[in-house]
Design an enzyme around this catalytic site. Sequence first.
Site, PDB file in Angstrom:
ATOM      1  N   ASP A  10       1.046  -1.513  -0.374  1.00  0.00           N
ATOM      2  CA  ASP A  10       0.183   0.024   0.145  1.00  0.00           C
ATOM      3  C   ASP A  10       1.046   1.904   0.089  1.00  0.00           C
ATOM      4  O   ASP A  10       1.762   1.497   0.939  1.00  0.00           O
ATOM      5  CB  ASP A  10      -0.730  -0.311   1.180  1.00  0.00           C
ATOM      6  CG  ASP A  10      -1.792   1.081   1.591  1.00  0.00           C
ATOM      7  OD1 ASP A  10      -2.055   2.094   0.788  1.00  0.00           O
ATOM      8  OD2 ASP A  10      -2.534   1.563   2.204  1.00  0.00           O
ATOM      9  N   HIS A  17      -8.326   5.378   2.487  1.00  0.00           N
ATOM     10  CA  HIS A  17      -7.788   3.647   2.590  1.00  0.00           C
ATOM     11  C   HIS A  17      -8.436   3.090   1.317  1.00  0.00           C
ATOM     12  O   HIS A  17      -8.460   1.850   1.240  1.00  0.00           O
ATOM     13  CB  HIS A  17      -7.564   3.142   3.786  1.00  0.00           C
ATOM     14  CG  HIS A  17      -6.432   3.820   5.229  1.00  0.00           C
ATOM     15  ND1 HIS A  17      -4.909   3.415   4.019  1.00  0.00           N
ATOM     16  CD2 HIS A  17      -6.727   4.578   5.422  1.00  0.00           C
ATOM     17  CE1 HIS A  17      -4.783   4.270   5.364  1.00  0.00           C
ATOM     18  NE2 HIS A  17      -4.855   5.122   6.070  1.00  0.00           N
ATOM     19  N   ASP A  51      -6.755  -0.716  -1.390  1.00  0.00           N
ATOM     20  CA  ASP A  51      -5.826   0.299  -1.749  1.00  0.00           C
ATOM     21  C   ASP A  51      -4.654  -0.174  -1.892  1.00  0.00           C
ATOM     22  O   ASP A  51      -3.223   0.522  -1.331  1.00  0.00           O
ATOM     23  CB  ASP A  51      -5.661   1.745  -0.472  1.00  0.00           C
ATOM     24  CG  ASP A  51      -5.420   0.897   1.055  1.00  0.00           C
ATOM     25  OD1 ASP A  51      -4.816  -1.054   1.041  1.00  0.00           O
ATOM     26  OD2 ASP A  51      -5.368   1.256   2.277  1.00  0.00           O
ATOM     27  N   GLN A  93       2.379   4.894   3.255  1.00  0.00           N
ATOM     28  CA  GLN A  93       3.155   4.202   3.554  1.00  0.00           C
ATOM     29  C   GLN A  93       3.386   2.306   3.941  1.00  0.00           C
ATOM     30  O   GLN A  93       3.705   2.472   5.349  1.00  0.00           O
ATOM     31  CB  GLN A  93       1.252   3.790   4.437  1.00  0.00           C
ATOM     32  CG  GLN A  93       0.105   2.784   3.713  1.00  0.00           C
ATOM     33  CD  GLN A  93      -0.793   2.349   4.587  1.00  0.00           C
ATOM     34  OE1 GLN A  93      -1.691   3.420   4.353  1.00  0.00           O
ATOM     35  NE2 GLN A  93      -1.097   1.532   5.260  1.00  0.00           N
ATOM     36  N   GLY A 102      18.548  -6.110  -0.038  1.00  0.00           N
ATOM     37  CA  GLY A 102      19.365  -7.031  -0.570  1.00  0.00           C
ATOM     38  C   GLY A 102      17.960  -7.979  -0.857  1.00  0.00           C
ATOM     39  O   GLY A 102      17.031  -8.737  -1.699  1.00  0.00           O
ATOM     40  N   ASN A 103      16.551  -7.722   0.013  1.00  0.00           N
ATOM     41  CA  ASN A 103      15.535  -8.167  -0.192  1.00  0.00           C
ATOM     42  C   ASN A 103      14.521  -7.738   0.577  1.00  0.00           C
ATOM     43  O   ASN A 103      14.327  -7.089   1.920  1.00  0.00           O
ATOM     44  CB  ASN A 103      15.609  -9.683   0.793  1.00  0.00           C
ATOM     45  CG  ASN A 103      14.441 -10.620   0.699  1.00  0.00           C
ATOM     46  OD1 ASN A 103      13.282 -10.331   0.983  1.00  0.00           O
ATOM     47  ND2 ASN A 103      14.869 -12.164   0.569  1.00  0.00           N
ATOM     48  N   ASP A 130      -7.613  -6.775   1.345  1.00  0.00           N
ATOM     49  CA  ASP A 130      -7.360  -5.905   1.514  1.00  0.00           C
ATOM     50  C   ASP A 130      -8.142  -5.774   2.759  1.00  0.00           C
ATOM     51  O   ASP A 130      -9.163  -6.109   3.121  1.00  0.00           O
ATOM     52  CB  ASP A 130      -8.076  -4.247   0.996  1.00  0.00           C
ATOM     53  CG  ASP A 130      -7.697  -3.197   1.086  1.00  0.00           C
ATOM     54  OD1 ASP A 130      -6.878  -3.009   1.664  1.00  0.00           O
ATOM     55  OD2 ASP A 130      -8.042  -2.299   0.729  1.00  0.00           O
ATOM     56  N   TYR A 227       1.881   0.495  15.088  1.00  0.00           N
ATOM     57  CA  TYR A 227       0.938   0.100  13.732  1.00  0.00           C
ATOM     58  C   TYR A 227       1.566   1.027  12.577  1.00  0.00           C
ATOM     59  O   TYR A 227       1.536   2.373  13.205  1.00  0.00           O
ATOM     60  CB  TYR A 227      -0.642   0.952  14.063  1.00  0.00           C
ATOM     61  CG  TYR A 227      -1.648   1.182  13.063  1.00  0.00           C
ATOM     62  CD1 TYR A 227      -2.362  -0.242  12.643  1.00  0.00           C
ATOM     63  CD2 TYR A 227      -1.747   2.426  11.730  1.00  0.00           C
ATOM     64  CE1 TYR A 227      -3.133  -0.180  11.891  1.00  0.00           C
ATOM     65  CE2 TYR A 227      -2.433   2.228  10.930  1.00  0.00           C
ATOM     66  CZ  TYR A 227      -3.121   1.405  10.773  1.00  0.00           C
ATOM     67  OH  TYR A 227      -3.966   1.069   9.364  1.00  0.00           O
ATOM     68  N   LYS A 230      -2.215  -2.397   7.205  1.00  0.00           N
ATOM     69  CA  LYS A 230      -2.444  -4.587   7.494  1.00  0.00           C
ATOM     70  C   LYS A 230      -1.578  -4.899   7.075  1.00  0.00           C
ATOM     71  O   LYS A 230      -1.412  -4.799   5.613  1.00  0.00           O
ATOM     72  CB  LYS A 230      -4.137  -3.987   7.107  1.00  0.00           C
ATOM     73  CG  LYS A 230      -5.308  -4.720   8.281  1.00  0.00           C
ATOM     74  CD  LYS A 230      -5.597  -3.987   8.874  1.00  0.00           C
ATOM     75  CE  LYS A 230      -6.466  -2.303   9.248  1.00  0.00           C
ATOM     76  NZ  LYS A 230      -5.095  -1.440   8.532  1.00  0.00           N
TER      77      LYS A 230
HETATM   78  C1  F6R Z   1      -6.388   1.214   6.834  1.00  0.00           C
HETATM   79  C2  F6R Z   1      -7.466   0.664   8.108  1.00  0.00           C
HETATM   80  C3  F6R Z   1      -8.027   2.028   7.585  1.00  0.00           C
HETATM   81  C4  F6R Z   1      -7.449   3.122   9.031  1.00  0.00           C
HETATM   82  C5  F6R Z   1      -8.169   3.959   8.739  1.00  0.00           C
HETATM   83  C6  F6R Z   1      -7.531   5.737   9.883  1.00  0.00           C
HETATM   84  O1  F6R Z   1      -5.784   0.247   6.096  1.00  0.00           O
HETATM   85  O2  F6R Z   1      -7.715  -0.134   7.479  1.00  0.00           O
HETATM   86  O3  F6R Z   1      -9.160   0.999   8.318  1.00  0.00           O
HETATM   87  O4  F6R Z   1      -7.601   2.196   9.543  1.00  0.00           O
HETATM   88  O5  F6R Z   1      -9.076   4.886   7.954  1.00  0.00           O
HETATM   89  O6  F6R Z   1      -6.573   5.555   8.875  1.00  0.00           O
HETATM   90  P1  F6R Z   1      -5.411   7.073   9.285  1.00  0.00           P
HETATM   91  O7  F6R Z   1      -5.043   6.547  10.208  1.00  0.00           O
HETATM   92  O8  F6R Z   1      -4.471   6.986   7.936  1.00  0.00           O
HETATM   93  O9  F6R Z   1      -6.279   8.346   9.433  1.00  0.00           O
HETATM   94 MG    MG Z   2      -3.762   2.202   3.083  1.00  0.00          MG
HETATM   95 MG    MG Z   3      -4.885  -2.422   2.429  1.00  0.00          MG
END
Ligand code: F6R
Ligand code: MG
Ligand code: MG
Length: 363
Positions: A10, A17, A51, A93, A102-103, A130, A227, A230
Amino acid sequence: MITLSVIKADIGGYVGHSSSHPLVLEKANERLAKAKRDKLLVDFHVTRCGDDLQLIMTHQNGEEDESIHKFAWDTFLDCTKVAKELKLHGAGQDLLADAFSGNVKGMGPGVAEMEFEERGSEPIIIFMADKTSSGAWNLPLYKMFADPFNTIGLVIAENMHQGFRFEIHDVKEHKKITLDAPDEIYDMLLFMGAPSRYAVKAVYHRGSNAIASVSSTQRLSMMAGRYVGKDDPVCIVRSQGEFPAVGEVLEPFTNPFLVEGWMRGSHHGPFMPTSIEESNPSRFDGPPRVVAAGFQLSGGKLVGPRDMFDDPSFDKARRTANEVADYMRSHGPFEPHRLPLEEMEYTTMPQVVRKLEGRFVDL
Ligand code: F6R
Ligand code: MG
Ligand code: MG
């Protein structure tokens, strides 16, 4: 031998998102087309799930090849530039490291790779998800490769009757164990049934030892120690012949079972199978999505994709998922919709506990 690498990240969402921007996909397509012209890749397909940007690549370099991984990393960097210009949400992100080393494993992106001898007919399904974590594949992989109520081939096809071998990773302790189905299914389910900790990394045919399935098992939250997003995992499944038929591979997704990762990575929700076009998790940032891209390989060429969940026979799963979504949402901030405290990726608990410290008194 041919290697199929699916490397994903992502690198910025559109809007929030919920989805990916076409210009990001265009940039990735440009880069991969050039790599094909330069003969680094045999073939490629760029797609997305919500995303997450998905680079599907075939090549001759084997698994964990530095030039392929570096190429994927650089592609994500280039796409991040586009994401930053558009101020897409969370641009870059998943790129957790400052420099390539390397990986791409352990650097943020998710990776599923398999090297194999292409068969006379080589149907492949690539699942991409997702708003969930890598353990989401445990239940469907069990059904595909170990449950005769799902896969009748295990009972009546001679070339599948021996069963399959499962490699299961403990994503917290960084250990792995290999268990055989059907002989050890009770032991196996003890682990696989706890998908927040144990994730199936690979499945092998017990007779031929051929690779049947590989998934990405990163846990982003573990890697960053905080965090960052995901896992939004991927899973490659070979199909037909000595492997489950396409219909047996897709069947587990007719039940929108509960997975973790919805809204702020902190809620359980139904795993909704949709077309790639409809993989735009928008309701409460979800519900979690799964898409399936089907290919026939031909000399490493990715013939396809067919969008496998773009089919009315998955309408009922989508309807059920929406009903389950309502039911789960009705719990609001309560478990078990909300994840148990130790699984929550976002948590205000430490701050709240600190603030209220003096007000907790012994019973
Ligand atoms: C991202 C996700 C979303 C975000 C939420 C808050 O994969 O699952 O639910 O966690 O939209 O996002 P931020 O912290 O970027 O504002
Ligand atoms: Mg995202
Ligand atoms: Mg995602």
